[in-house]
Structures are given as C-alpha cells and as structure tokens.
Design an enzyme around this catalytic site. Structure first.
Site, PDB file in Angstrom:
ATOM      1  N   ASP A 123       0.844  -1.194   0.000  1.00 21.66           N
ATOM      2  CA  ASP A 123       0.000   0.000   0.000  1.00 21.66           C
ATOM      3  C   ASP A 123       0.881   1.247   0.000  1.00 21.66           C
ATOM      4  O   ASP A 123       1.677   1.452   0.923  1.00 21.66           O
ATOM      5  CB  ASP A 123      -0.911  -0.013   1.231  1.00 21.66           C
ATOM      6  CG  ASP A 123      -1.816   1.198   1.286  1.00 21.66           C
ATOM      7  OD1 ASP A 123      -2.618   1.366   0.353  1.00 21.66           O
ATOM      8  OD2 ASP A 123      -1.714   1.984   2.237  1.00 21.66           O
TER       9      ASP A 123
ATOM     10  N   THR B 269      -3.039   5.623  -4.213  1.00 21.22           N
ATOM     11  CA  THR B 269      -1.934   6.348  -3.552  1.00 21.22           C
ATOM     12  C   THR B 269      -0.605   6.095  -4.256  1.00 21.22           C
ATOM     13  O   THR B 269       0.230   6.993  -4.339  1.00 21.22           O
ATOM     14  CB  THR B 269      -1.824   5.929  -2.071  1.00 21.22           C
ATOM     15  OG1 THR B 269      -1.796   4.501  -2.004  1.00 21.22           O
ATOM     16  CG2 THR B 269      -3.007   6.420  -1.272  1.00 21.22           C
ATOM     17  N   THR B 270      -0.389   4.881  -4.753  1.00 23.41           N
ATOM     18  CA  THR B 270       0.848   4.575  -5.476  1.00 23.41           C
ATOM     19  C   THR B 270       0.819   5.231  -6.849  1.00 23.41           C
ATOM     20  O   THR B 270       1.798   5.842  -7.280  1.00 23.41           O
ATOM     21  CB  THR B 270       1.031   3.056  -5.625  1.00 23.41           C
ATOM     22  OG1 THR B 270       0.960   2.445  -4.337  1.00 23.41           O
ATOM     23  CG2 THR B 270       2.362   2.716  -6.250  1.00 23.41           C
TER      24      THR B 270
ATOM     25  N   ASP C   8      -9.344   0.133   1.543  1.00 18.67           N
ATOM     26  CA  ASP C   8      -9.202   0.812   0.247  1.00 18.67           C
ATOM     27  C   ASP C   8     -10.421   0.537  -0.627  1.00 18.67           C
ATOM     28  O   ASP C   8     -10.988   1.444  -1.231  1.00 18.67           O
ATOM     29  CB  ASP C   8      -7.933   0.340  -0.474  1.00 18.67           C
ATOM     30  CG  ASP C   8      -6.671   0.912   0.153  1.00 18.67           C
ATOM     31  OD1 ASP C   8      -6.792   1.717   1.088  1.00 18.67           O
ATOM     32  OD2 ASP C   8      -5.566   0.548  -0.288  1.00 18.67           O
TER      33      ASP C   8
END
Length: 527
Positions: free
Chosen positions: A59, A92-93, A387
């Site tokens: 994550d 997020t990545t 998520d």
C-alpha cells in the site's frame, strides 16, 4: 561582491542545483513505490528501528508514511499520497508514480534548455485534454441497479487485484459491495466495523449484520437479551477512591473509616438507582465497573458491559441511536436518548468471546470479521479492504461514473494528449508530448512488474487505441492485449481523475522551484 545574508548553518541551493535536488528526490521516491503498482506488484517490509515491529505491505500510503525523508520535493509527493488516501482511499501509489514520471520528463526538457514556465504551460494544456478524454470515456449505470452492482463488484475486484486479497478477490469484492450497499448512499464508513482475529484462513472472513463489540459481558449478567434498551455511559463506577486529586483523609478510629466506606457505598447505590430508573436493561460503560455496582446492577437484571473504550462507545452510540451520558439526573431522565437493538448475545470467534448487537437502530450497520494466519496478514487484509470500501462508498454515493482499468484509461488519455499536441504551437508542444509519454509509462510499469516485455505490449496497446479499440488494455494474467469491458477491469472515474489532477499539480509546483532555503537548526542553550 558576495555577501552572506543568512544566519550561521543556514543553507541555500539556487537555480539548477535546487531544481536537480528536487527532481532527484521526487523521482527516487516514485521509483521506490513503482514496483508495488498493479496486480503483480511486489511487497515491501517495513521494520521499526525502535520497536522492531514489522509490516508487510504494498500500500503506497502506508509505505510513504513509514519512511523518514529529508528531501523537500519528496515530502510534497508524500503529501499528495496522503490527500489521495483521505479523499478516495486508493490510487496512492499511482499518484506518486505519475508525478515522478512527469518530473522525469520535465528534467529531460530542462536539459534541452526549455524554460520551466513553458513546461508548466504545456503540462496544463495536456492535463485538460487528458481529463476531457477521461470524462468522455466514463460511463454511468447508476439508473440500472443490476448493472451498477456489477460495476461496483468489478471496481472492488480491480482494487483488490493489487492487494494481499488478490487470490480471493471475488469473495472479498462481493463482501465489500454488500457492506457498502447497506450504507444506502452514505459515505460514513464508521457504520462498517472491521474486527481482526488471527487464526484460520482469509476466506474464513465474513460479513455479519449489526455490531460486534470486542469485549465480554460481566460475570453475573445475562448472556443473551432480547429487546434491549441500552444506556451508553462514560462515568466512574468505583467506590474505593476519593475523587479529589491529592486529598488525604485522617480518622481517629476504624469506626470513622467504616462510616466513610458506608457513605461511599450509599453514594454508589444512589447512583445505580438513578441509572436503573431510566428503564434500561443494558448498561455499557467506557470505564471500569467495580464489583459492588456490578452486583447491584445484576440484581436488577441489567446486563453490564464495562471498559468499552472510546471507539467502542462512540461507534455503539452511532449504530444504536443512543447518546453517551455522564450524569444521571432522575428529573431529566426523559431527555436521555437510549440505544435500542433487538438482540444482544455472546458469540465466539476463534478462541475469543465477543458481544454481538443484532437489529440495531441504524439498519445499515454491519461488521466484517477478518481472519488470517498472521498478524501481518490480517493487518494488510484490513488495509486492502479499507481501500476497496472507501472507493466503493465514493462511487455508490458521490460520483457513480466508472472508467476502464488495466492501463486502458492512461493510454486513452495519452492518445488524446498526442492529438492535442499537434494543435499546439511552439515549445509548449514538446511539453505536451512529454505529458503523453509520462501517461504511457503507467501501463509500461504494470507490464514490467508482471515480468512481461513492456515495450512490445505497450506499443501493441497504443496501436489498438489508434485503430479504435477504445476498451483495449493489458491482460496481466495472459500477458496480452485484451478487452477490459469483457474482463470486467473497471475503476472509479473519481479515482482516476484525482490521480491525474494531483500528480500534474504537484509536478507543476516542483518544476517551478528555483531556490531551496534551509533554516539553521534551533540551538538548545545549556541551562
């Protein structure tokens, strides 16, 4: 003539040095998390230097929060990752990797003597073209409940494909969709409680109606109760303390001490009488309940649950409709709002006893019980499920449109940006083309992480889009180009839009930097 205007130990980096320092830090951070991107992404082990605690995760937000950074530009990327996590819950990545690729392309353009402001202008033109193409490709099935549920299921499955739950993504996607649809359009994930219990395997996890409290019922209380009227309290229920800090009581005999104890017990008895006068049959307290008040409550047939910490009482108040009370004035008892539920019973999960509240006032409340072989596995499963729940709740309520995943949307936007570049005059056109190359790097990284020939796959994908196959994307299981519509690889439009917006804004901010000033560390004077 040069003059020192800064204080001792303060430093300054100018022009090319400042820009290079910013680019190097941000690109290095993007490369760090790039290997975790996509369904074949790798995990990172995060180990605490002080406690030795270990986390295994892919994550992006969790990884970036855990590392200590000294580079200012890298910290900006960490901030956009946090915003993406707070706003959407996933991506997020992607947002960090895309921002890093935009900066990598900008670095090449600056080496070609193109001014940073020209690059920024080009990036803005490209960003608008990309977002317009993304919006055109988005579809909305919210009016058809069957198709919309399928969309939500596909979004959950795509989100979980890159997580630890990927092997059982169908099972957990169904579980996540059921939980979110119970919210009936609300984005308040407080109604969905996640309980982690080590043991068993991941597919032993399940969704349960109502609310489960990770506490036990008091010894002399009934273990099962129907039609519960619940008082949720945050009050002291102990009798052996004098409530004034630092107070001392001196007595000249044991008789006086007995009188004090008796007065304390009478005071507690009056408090219990006041609590019972509200017509309750369940008393939940955030603090400890000592034996004497517990026995008094049990004599009145009231179920006692003690030490239900802050999160426990707040969530219980939310789902049962009761308010948290601290005083018990019998004259104002009609104004106290009690919680209600149809059934309270003790259940066993693994080797632990917990309390289950069924038929709560907030019908949308539910509990997900996560099982797994290790603490690290269960923690990562919770992050993965969170998520998926965040993205689904946003899609089910605020923005119901969806787009295709598997690199399809990125290639679609890249093709639209290439078309726009032909209409742009001057050096800005070179910056627009650079934005397109950065977008194409996303499917390239997906293919690289899976061990496929990214050059071959991405060129085939590009050709497919120029030939009019608007749903073409990367099939990571077969290592070929496939139809994302047929494979059901769907993502939230809001998520993709936020990734492009945040990444381009962060890149523009860093490109415009021409000076880095570091203040001198504060001196600690000897006492």
């Amino acid at each position: 003539m040069s003059m020192q205007i800064f204080g001792e130990q303060a430093t300054e980096e100018k022009a090319e040095n400042a820009r290079l320092s910013s680019f190097v830090g941000a690109i290095a951070l993007g490369d760090l998390v790039a290997s975790t991107l996509g369904p074949k992404g790798m995990n990172k082990i995060l180990q605490s230097a002080s406690t030795g605690e270990i986390n295994v995760t892919n994550d992006g937000a969790t990884i970036l929060k855990a590392i200590q950074l000294d580079n200012a530009a890298a910290k900006i990327l960490v901030n956009i990752s946090k915003v993406q996590d707070d706003e959407i819950g996933d991506g997020t990545t992607s947002v960090v990797v895309l921002a890093a690729q935009l900066l990598r392309e900008a670095e090449k353009l600056i080496a070609m003597k193109i001014h940073p402001q020209t690059i920024v202008e080009g990036y803005r033109i490209a960003s608008l073209a990309a977002l317009k193409a993304l919006e055109v490709s988005a579809v909305d099935h919210s009016s058809d409940s069957v198709k919309f549920r399928t969309d939500l299921f596909n979004i959950a499955r795509t989100t979980l494909s890159s997580k630890v739950l990927s092997q059982d993504k169908g099972y957990f996607a169904d579980l996540a969709v059921d939980a979110v649809l119970r919210l009936k359009g609300s984005t308040d994930l407080e109604h969905i409680q996640i309980i982690k219990k080590v043991g068993g395997k991941l597919t032993d996890s399940y969704l349960d109606e109502g609310f489960i409290l990770d506490k036990t019922i008091a010894v002399n209380s009934p273990k099962r109760l129907e039609n519960a009227k619940i008082m949720i309290a945050n009050t002291s229920m102990d009798t052996d303390k004098i409530k004034i800090f630092g107070a001392q009581v001196k007595v000249d005999g044991t008789g006086k001490l007995a009188e004090l104890e008796r007065a304390e017990r009478e005071k507690m008895k009056a408090k219990v009488d006041a609590i019972a006068s509200h017509g309750i049959n369940v008393f939940v307290n955030r603090q400890l309940i000592y034996n004497y008040p517990e026995s008094l409550l049990a004599e009145r047939g009231i179920m006692v649950i003690e030490h239900a910490d802050f999160e426990g009482v707040e969530r219980l108040s939310l789902v049962t409709g009761g308010e948290i009370v601290s005083t018990f004035d019998t004259e104002k008892k009609d104004k106290v709002r009690l919680g209600e539920c149809e059934l309270i019973e003790e259940v066993i999960i693994g080797e632990d006893k917990l309390i289950k509240f069924s038929g709560v006032a907030a019908g949308q409340a539910c509990t997900v019980v996560l099982r797994g072989s290790t603490h690290q596995m269960v923690d990562e499963a919770e992050r993965s499920l969170h998520d998926a729940l965040s993205v689904l709740s946003q899609t089910a309520s605020a923005e119901t449109r969806t787009v295709l995943g598997g690199g399809c949307s990125e290639m679609l936007m890249a093709c639209a940006v290439d078309e726009e570049a032909r209409r742009v005059k001057g050096k800005k056109a070179i910056a627009v083309e650079a934005f397109s190359r950065a977008l194409r790097m996303m499917p390239t990284i997906l293919a690289d992480n899976a061990g496929y020939d990214s050059g071959d796959l991405v060129t085939k994908l590009r050709v497919a889009h120029f030939e009019g196959q608007g749903d073409a994307g990367l099939d990571m299981n077969q290592g070929t180009i496939g139809s994302m519509t047929e494979l059901g690889i769907t993502e939230s439009y809001k998520l993709k839009r936020q990734v492009v917006l945040s990444a381009s804004e962060a890149a523009e901010m860093i490109i415009r930097v021409d000076d880095i000033l570091r203040a001198a560390p504060r001196r600690r004077e000897a006492v």
